[in-house]
Design a protein around this motif. Structure first.
Motif, PDB file in Angstrom:
ATOM      1  N   ASP A   1     -11.799 -15.568   2.903  1.00 31.02           N
ATOM      2  CA  ASP A   1     -12.740 -14.582   3.451  1.00 31.02           C
ATOM      3  C   ASP A   1     -12.478 -13.175   2.928  1.00 31.02           C
ATOM      4  N   ASP A   2     -11.310 -12.959   2.356  1.00 37.00           N
ATOM      5  CA  ASP A   2     -10.930 -11.624   1.875  1.00 37.00           C
ATOM      6  C   ASP A   2     -11.140 -11.464   0.367  1.00 37.00           C
ATOM      7  N   ASP A   3     -11.974 -12.315  -0.243  1.00 40.18           N
ATOM      8  CA  ASP A   3     -12.130 -12.286  -1.695  1.00 40.18           C
ATOM      9  C   ASP A   3     -12.859 -11.048  -2.222  1.00 40.18           C
ATOM     10  N   ASN A   4     -13.376 -10.207  -1.343  1.00 43.75           N
ATOM     11  CA  ASN A   4     -13.989  -8.952  -1.777  1.00 43.75           C
ATOM     12  C   ASN A   4     -12.971  -7.815  -1.802  1.00 43.75           C
ATOM     13  N   TYR A   5     -11.718  -8.103  -1.455  1.00 44.68           N
ATOM     14  CA  TYR A   5     -10.637  -7.119  -1.513  1.00 44.68           C
ATOM     15  C   TYR A   5      -9.754  -7.413  -2.729  1.00 44.68           C
ATOM     16  N   THR A   6      -9.463  -6.383  -3.505  1.00 48.36           N
ATOM     17  CA  THR A   6      -8.553  -6.518  -4.640  1.00 48.36           C
ATOM     18  C   THR A   6      -7.278  -5.740  -4.344  1.00 48.36           C
ATOM     19  N   TRP A   7      -6.197  -6.101  -5.023  1.00 48.03           N
ATOM     20  CA  TRP A   7      -4.939  -5.402  -4.824  1.00 48.03           C
ATOM     21  C   TRP A   7      -4.258  -5.121  -6.161  1.00 48.03           C
ATOM     22  N   THR A   8      -3.521  -4.052  -6.192  1.00 49.06           N
ATOM     23  CA  THR A   8      -2.663  -3.722  -7.333  1.00 49.06           C
ATOM     24  C   THR A   8      -1.317  -3.267  -6.780  1.00 49.06           C
ATOM     25  N   SER A   9      -0.275  -3.541  -7.527  1.00 45.38           N
ATOM     26  CA  SER A   9       1.052  -3.083  -7.120  1.00 45.38           C
ATOM     27  C   SER A   9       1.756  -2.509  -8.332  1.00 45.38           C
ATOM     28  N   GLU A  10       2.619  -1.543  -8.085  1.00 41.39           N
ATOM     29  CA  GLU A  10       3.404  -0.941  -9.151  1.00 41.39           C
ATOM     30  C   GLU A  10       4.713  -0.446  -8.572  1.00 41.39           C
ATOM     31  N   THR A  11       5.695  -0.345  -9.441  1.00 40.63           N
ATOM     32  CA  THR A  11       6.991   0.182  -9.042  1.00 40.63           C
ATOM     33  C   THR A  11       7.166   1.542  -9.691  1.00 40.63           C
ATOM     34  N   LEU A  12       7.482   2.525  -8.873  1.00 40.63           N
ATOM     35  CA  LEU A  12       7.665   3.893  -9.344  1.00 40.63           C
ATOM     36  C   LEU A  12       9.131   4.278  -9.207  1.00 40.63           C
ATOM     37  N   VAL A  13       9.611   5.080 -10.145  1.00 38.40           N
ATOM     38  CA  VAL A  13      10.976   5.574 -10.090  1.00 38.40           C
ATOM     39  C   VAL A  13      10.971   6.911  -9.360  1.00 38.40           C
ATOM     40  N   SER A  14      11.813   7.019  -8.359  1.00 36.44           N
ATOM     41  CA  SER A  14      11.903   8.244  -7.571  1.00 36.44           C
ATOM     42  C   SER A  14      12.768   9.270  -8.293  1.00 36.44           C
ATOM     43  N   SER A  15      12.647  10.518  -7.894  1.00 35.19           N
ATOM     44  CA  SER A  15      13.499  11.567  -8.466  1.00 35.19           C
ATOM     45  C   SER A  15      14.940  11.442  -7.967  1.00 35.19           C
ATOM     46  N   THR A  16      15.132  10.710  -6.879  1.00 37.05           N
ATOM     47  CA  THR A  16      16.474  10.448  -6.372  1.00 37.05           C
ATOM     48  C   THR A  16      17.051   9.261  -7.125  1.00 37.05           C
ATOM     49  N   GLU A  17      18.225   9.428  -7.657  1.00 46.21           N
ATOM     50  CA  GLU A  17      18.835   8.393  -8.496  1.00 46.21           C
ATOM     51  C   GLU A  17      18.991   7.073  -7.737  1.00 46.21           C
ATOM     52  N   GLY A  18      18.516   6.011  -8.345  1.00 40.75           N
ATOM     53  CA  GLY A  18      18.650   4.680  -7.780  1.00 40.75           C
ATOM     54  C   GLY A  18      17.569   4.300  -6.781  1.00 40.75           C
ATOM     55  N   VAL A  19      16.720   5.222  -6.406  1.00 43.00           N
ATOM     56  CA  VAL A  19      15.671   4.911  -5.434  1.00 43.00           C
ATOM     57  C   VAL A  19      14.372   4.623  -6.178  1.00 43.00           C
ATOM     58  N   ARG A  20      13.754   3.514  -5.824  1.00 43.56           N
ATOM     59  CA  ARG A  20      12.457   3.148  -6.403  1.00 43.56           C
ATOM     60  C   ARG A  20      11.454   2.942  -5.272  1.00 43.56           C
ATOM     61  N   VAL A  21      10.187   3.029  -5.631  1.00 41.90           N
ATOM     62  CA  VAL A  21       9.116   2.878  -4.652  1.00 41.90           C
ATOM     63  C   VAL A  21       8.169   1.785  -5.130  1.00 41.90           C
ATOM     64  N   LEU A  22       7.956   0.803  -4.283  1.00 44.37           N
ATOM     65  CA  LEU A  22       6.964  -0.238  -4.538  1.00 44.37           C
ATOM     66  C   LEU A  22       5.690   0.201  -3.841  1.00 44.37           C
ATOM     67  N   LYS A  23       4.617   0.333  -4.597  1.00 41.45           N
ATOM     68  CA  LYS A  23       3.345   0.820  -4.071  1.00 41.45           C
ATOM     69  C   LYS A  23       2.311  -0.289  -4.194  1.00 41.45           C
ATOM     70  N   VAL A  24       1.648  -0.610  -3.088  1.00 40.03           N
ATOM     71  CA  VAL A  24       0.592  -1.626  -3.066  1.00 40.03           C
ATOM     72  C   VAL A  24      -0.695  -0.943  -2.609  1.00 40.03           C
ATOM     73  N   LYS A  25      -1.748  -1.106  -3.406  1.00 37.80           N
ATOM     74  CA  LYS A  25      -3.050  -0.525  -3.080  1.00 37.80           C
ATOM     75  C   LYS A  25      -4.072  -1.648  -2.959  1.00 37.80           C
ATOM     76  N   VAL A  26      -4.840  -1.619  -1.875  1.00 36.00           N
ATOM     77  CA  VAL A  26      -5.902  -2.602  -1.633  1.00 36.00           C
ATOM     78  C   VAL A  26      -7.226  -1.859  -1.600  1.00 36.00           C
ATOM     79  N   GLN A  27      -8.233  -2.406  -2.300  1.00 38.41           N
ATOM     80  CA  GLN A  27      -9.551  -1.775  -2.350  1.00 38.41           C
ATOM     81  C   GLN A  27     -10.644  -2.768  -2.011  1.00 38.41           C
TER      82      GLN A  27
END
Length: 122
Positions: free
Chosen positions: A79-105
């Motif tokens: 039922d959710d086939d009209n929703y798409t998603w993307t994910s990416e991993t970003l490197v933070s300015s703090t050493e060793g910290v990364r951010v996983l970002k998920v966007k749904v449209q």
């Protein structure tokens, strides 16, 4: 001398003025109901997009080796086939910290939701 007939009533002009006033009020009420309905649909779709983003984020965190995960994209099933998603991993300015970002449209209603997950990567 003018005779009073004893019959009361409204003139044609008064009736026409009343019709115009009632018509304007009716159009305003109809527009208000339509706008409220459209906003309700958009809020409901936006809330659902956030739920799907959270679900996908938790799925990625549980299934993937985050240290080597760069991102992905796809379409939800069923039922959710009209929703798409993307994910990416970003490197933070703090050493060793990364951010996983998920966007749904959802394109038809034009809503989107973004969820972030911060984690430490060696």
């Amino acid at each position: 001398m003018k005779q009073v007939s004893g019959q009361g009533g409204f003139t044609f002009l008064e009736v026409m003025a009343a019709i115009v006033v009632i018509s304007v009020m009716s159009l305003t009420a109809v527009q208000l109901v339509k706008n409220t309905s459209d906003e309700f649909i958009k809020v409901k779709a936006s809330r659902h997009a956030y739920e799907l983003a959270q679900k996908k984020l938790y799925q990625i965190v549980a299934d993937e080796e985050l240290a080597s995960y760069d991102g992905s994209s796809g379409v939800f099933d069923g039922d959710d086939d009209n929703y798409t998603w993307t994910s990416e991993t970003l490197v933070s300015s703090t050493e060793g910290v990364r951010v996983l970002k998920v966007k749904v449209q959802e394109e038809q209603i034009n809503v989107s939701a973004v969820m972030d997950y911060m984690y430490f990567s060696k």
